[in-house]
Motif scaffolding. Structure first.
Motif, short mmCIF file in Angstrom:
data_model
loop_
_atom_site.label_atom_id
_atom_site.label_comp_id
_atom_site.label_asym_id
_atom_site.label_seq_id
_atom_site.Cartn_x
_atom_site.Cartn_y
_atom_site.Cartn_z
N TYR A 150 -49.50 37.92 -15.78
CA TYR A 150 -49.34 37.65 -17.21
C TYR A 150 -48.20 36.68 -17.50
O TYR A 150 -47.99 36.32 -18.67
N GLY A 151 -47.49 36.24 -16.47
CA GLY A 151 -46.51 35.17 -16.67
C GLY A 151 -47.24 33.84 -16.76
O GLY A 151 -46.97 32.91 -15.99
N ASN A 152 -48.14 33.75 -17.70
CA ASN A 152 -49.11 32.65 -17.77
C ASN A 152 -48.88 31.83 -19.04
O ASN A 152 -49.08 32.31 -20.16
N ILE A 153 -48.48 30.60 -18.84
CA ILE A 153 -48.12 29.73 -19.97
C ILE A 153 -49.33 29.43 -20.85
O ILE A 153 -49.23 29.41 -22.08
N CYS A 154 -50.49 29.20 -20.25
CA CYS A 154 -51.69 28.88 -21.04
C CYS A 154 -52.09 30.05 -21.93
O CYS A 154 -52.42 29.87 -23.11
N VAL A 155 -52.09 31.26 -21.37
CA VAL A 155 -52.47 32.45 -22.14
C VAL A 155 -51.48 32.68 -23.27
O VAL A 155 -51.87 32.96 -24.41
N ASP A 156 -50.20 32.55 -22.97
CA ASP A 156 -49.17 32.75 -23.99
C ASP A 156 -49.28 31.70 -25.08
O ASP A 156 -49.17 32.01 -26.27
N LEU A 157 -49.53 30.45 -24.70
CA LEU A 157 -49.54 29.36 -25.67
C LEU A 157 -50.67 29.51 -26.68
O LEU A 157 -50.47 29.33 -27.89
N ILE A 158 -51.86 29.85 -26.22
CA ILE A 158 -52.96 29.99 -27.17
C ILE A 158 -52.81 31.26 -28.00
O ILE A 158 -53.19 31.29 -29.17
N SER A 159 -52.21 32.30 -27.44
CA SER A 159 -51.95 33.51 -28.21
C SER A 159 -50.98 33.22 -29.35
O SER A 159 -51.17 33.67 -30.48
N ARG A 160 -49.94 32.46 -29.06
CA ARG A 160 -48.97 32.08 -30.09
C ARG A 160 -49.58 31.12 -31.10
O ARG A 160 -49.28 31.18 -32.30
N ALA A 161 -50.45 30.22 -30.62
CA ALA A 161 -51.08 29.26 -31.53
C ALA A 161 -51.90 29.98 -32.58
O ALA A 161 -51.83 29.65 -33.78
N TRP A 162 -52.69 30.97 -32.19
CA TRP A 162 -53.60 31.63 -33.12
C TRP A 162 -52.94 32.76 -33.90
O TRP A 162 -53.25 32.99 -35.06
N LEU A 163 -51.98 33.46 -33.25
CA LEU A 163 -51.45 34.69 -33.83
C LEU A 163 -49.96 34.65 -34.17
O LEU A 163 -49.47 35.50 -34.90
N GLY A 164 -49.25 33.67 -33.63
CA GLY A 164 -47.83 33.59 -33.88
C GLY A 164 -47.01 34.50 -32.96
O GLY A 164 -47.52 35.11 -32.02
N LEU A 331 -40.46 33.50 -10.60
CA LEU A 331 -41.06 33.18 -11.89
C LEU A 331 -40.07 32.32 -12.67
O LEU A 331 -38.87 32.60 -12.66
N SER A 332 -40.57 31.31 -13.35
CA SER A 332 -39.70 30.46 -14.16
C SER A 332 -39.26 31.23 -15.41
O SER A 332 -39.82 32.28 -15.75
N CYS A 333 -38.29 30.68 -16.12
CA CYS A 333 -37.84 31.31 -17.37
C CYS A 333 -38.99 31.41 -18.36
O CYS A 333 -39.15 32.44 -19.04
N ASP A 334 -39.80 30.35 -18.44
CA ASP A 334 -40.94 30.38 -19.36
C ASP A 334 -41.96 31.44 -18.96
O ASP A 334 -42.55 32.11 -19.82
N GLU A 335 -42.19 31.60 -17.66
CA GLU A 335 -43.14 32.61 -17.19
C GLU A 335 -42.62 34.02 -17.44
O GLU A 335 -43.40 34.94 -17.75
N ILE A 336 -41.31 34.23 -17.34
CA ILE A 336 -40.72 35.52 -17.68
C ILE A 336 -40.97 35.84 -19.15
O ILE A 336 -41.33 36.96 -19.52
N VAL A 337 -40.79 34.83 -20.01
CA VAL A 337 -41.05 35.01 -21.44
C VAL A 337 -42.49 35.44 -21.67
O VAL A 337 -42.77 36.35 -22.47
N CYS A 338 -43.42 34.80 -20.97
CA CYS A 338 -44.84 35.13 -21.12
C CYS A 338 -45.14 36.55 -20.67
O CYS A 338 -45.88 37.28 -21.34
N ALA A 339 -44.57 36.96 -19.54
CA ALA A 339 -44.80 38.31 -19.02
C ALA A 339 -44.25 39.36 -19.97
O ALA A 339 -44.90 40.40 -20.21
N ILE A 340 -43.10 39.12 -20.54
CA ILE A 340 -42.51 40.07 -21.49
C ILE A 340 -43.36 40.15 -22.75
O ILE A 340 -43.61 41.24 -23.29
N ALA A 341 -43.85 39.00 -23.23
CA ALA A 341 -44.69 38.99 -24.43
C ALA A 341 -45.96 39.81 -24.24
O ALA A 341 -46.45 40.46 -25.17
N ALA A 342 -46.51 39.80 -23.03
CA ALA A 342 -47.73 40.55 -22.74
C ALA A 342 -47.48 42.04 -22.62
O ALA A 342 -48.41 42.85 -22.75
#
Length: 397
Positions: A150-164, A331-342
């Protein structure tokens, strides 16, 4: 216009009945073609569906300006565009997908042995194998793999795009076995999981609101040629406001059967779509391919997710894995952010404001903020667990 006519017209405007919606209007909406010039960031258009390259998206996400361009294009694609996008190579770490597949198959085997996990929303019971609340079960089985997956930038990006910000990830694994039949074409949660009689009780503006509270997606855990039955879509069908009630009617089902589109997927590809798009899992006509996908249902912080998730317990379990990934730089800092968001709750409310008042701001600290704070401070897992327990307790009634 007399009062009786006025009231009748007003009722038609604000409440949708089972016979509402002109089929001719719907047919016209879904007959349009996707214009490539309107989607400059897409890698291709296949059968009216926008296809993006994951490597390109990750590069664009590194800059705030181009990141916002991607998000804006995706919002329009999901709302007024075809309603469906595919991200090729959405997952870079295929080994994480393979490990997750082993975890899911082990859970499926346990369920089969205990007769648990049966049932499906829109398919005959027994045709598929389901893992309900796969998000939490995945985290419990392997926090390390969960963080990588879930440290996935693509998944996080589209989730934020549609849902904030503060979106809530849930997941249900679906394995369609050889011979498994297609689902009935439908819309998804919230209104899509109600009887027609109950849907009629919600005003038209709620029918318009519901789709922006949820994002549907799937990550392919193996190659999915057409014969295995990847999801069938009817692009642009999300534009039809009356669809939650109308799509069960024979003429709409017939048009879907005739005009739906499917795209083959490779392992690591992902598809995301507006939940109001008319869609259905296809029939698995293969003889030996068990088509496994992790179905992501991402909810707005302002809505209600379909599944209850013990996010506090997930945070306690994943924290040591995130701490180790930070130390080892796996995991990069951005990937850590994605994993926490999930994993973590990213919104402050609801809470117990007597015990958890907003101090120095408009809202109390979120679970996700707590996790980030202690990771930054390199708090030891035992100490973090105590801080998390205190945070959880003061939010309770």
């Amino acid at each position: 216009m007399n009062n009786q006519s006025l009231q009748m017209e007003r009722r038609k405007r604000h409440f949708i009945a089972q016979d509402s919606g002109r089929f001719e209007d719907f047919s016209r909406q879904v007959s349009q073609s996707t214009d490539a010039s309107l989607w400059p960031l897409a890698d291709a258009i296949e059968r009216n569906i926008l296809v993006y390259d994951g490597n390109t998206i990750r590069a664009l996400a590194a800059s705030i300006d181009t990141r916002m361009e991607v998000m804006a294009e995706w919002v329009e694609a999901l709302s007024s565009g075809p309603g469906v996008i595919v991200i090729k190579n959405a997952v870079t770490d295929i080994s994480a997908v393979d490990e997750a597949t082993q975890i899911f198959e082990s859970i499926i085997k346990e369920q089969q042995n205990s007769n648990a996990g049966s049932g499906d929303h829109f398919a005959k019971s027994g045709a598929n194998d389901r893992i309900w609340n796969a998000l939490q079960k995945h985290c419990y089985s392997s926090p390390e793999n969960f963080a990588r997956y879930y440290g996935n930038i693509c998944v996080d990006l589209i989730s934020r795009a549609w849902l904030g910000d503060g979106y809530q990830m849930t997941a249900q694994v679906n394995r369609v076995n050889p011979g498994g039949s297609a689902q009935k074409a439908h819309r998804d949660y919230h209104l899509g999981f109600m009887s027609a009689e109950r849907m009629e009780k919600y005003p038209a503006h709620v029918h318009k609101l519901s789709p922006v509270l949820t994002l549907q997606g799937a990550i392919a855990h193996g190659d999915m040629p057409i014969e295995t039955g990847p999801t069938q879509f009817l692009p642009y069908s999300q534009l039809f406001t009356d669809g939650y009630l109308a799509f069960s009617r024979p003429e709409f089902q017939s048009l879907f059967s005739r005009d739906h589109v499917q795209l083959p997927l490779n392992k690591g590809d992902a598809v995301f779509f507006n939940p109001a798009v008319m869609h259905a899992a296809g029939s698995n006509n293969s003889t030996n391919t068990y088509r496994l996908a992790n179905l992501l249902q991402v909810s707005s912080a302002f809505g209600r997710a379909m599944e209850n998730i013990d996010r506090a317990d997930m945070c306690a379990r994943i924290y040591p894995a995130l701490m180790e990934a930070t130390r080892q730089n796996t995991l990069s800092c951005d990937e850590i952010v994605c994993a926490i968001a999930a994993c973590a709750e990213g919104y402050s409310f609801p809470t117990n404001l007597d015990n958890d008042p907003p101090l120095g701001g408009l809202a109390p600290m979120t679970q996700a903020q707590l996790l980030h704070k202690h990771l930054d401070e390199q708090t030891q897992p035992d100490a973090f667990a105590k801080a998390l327990e205190q945070h959880t307790r003061k939010r309770q009634p």
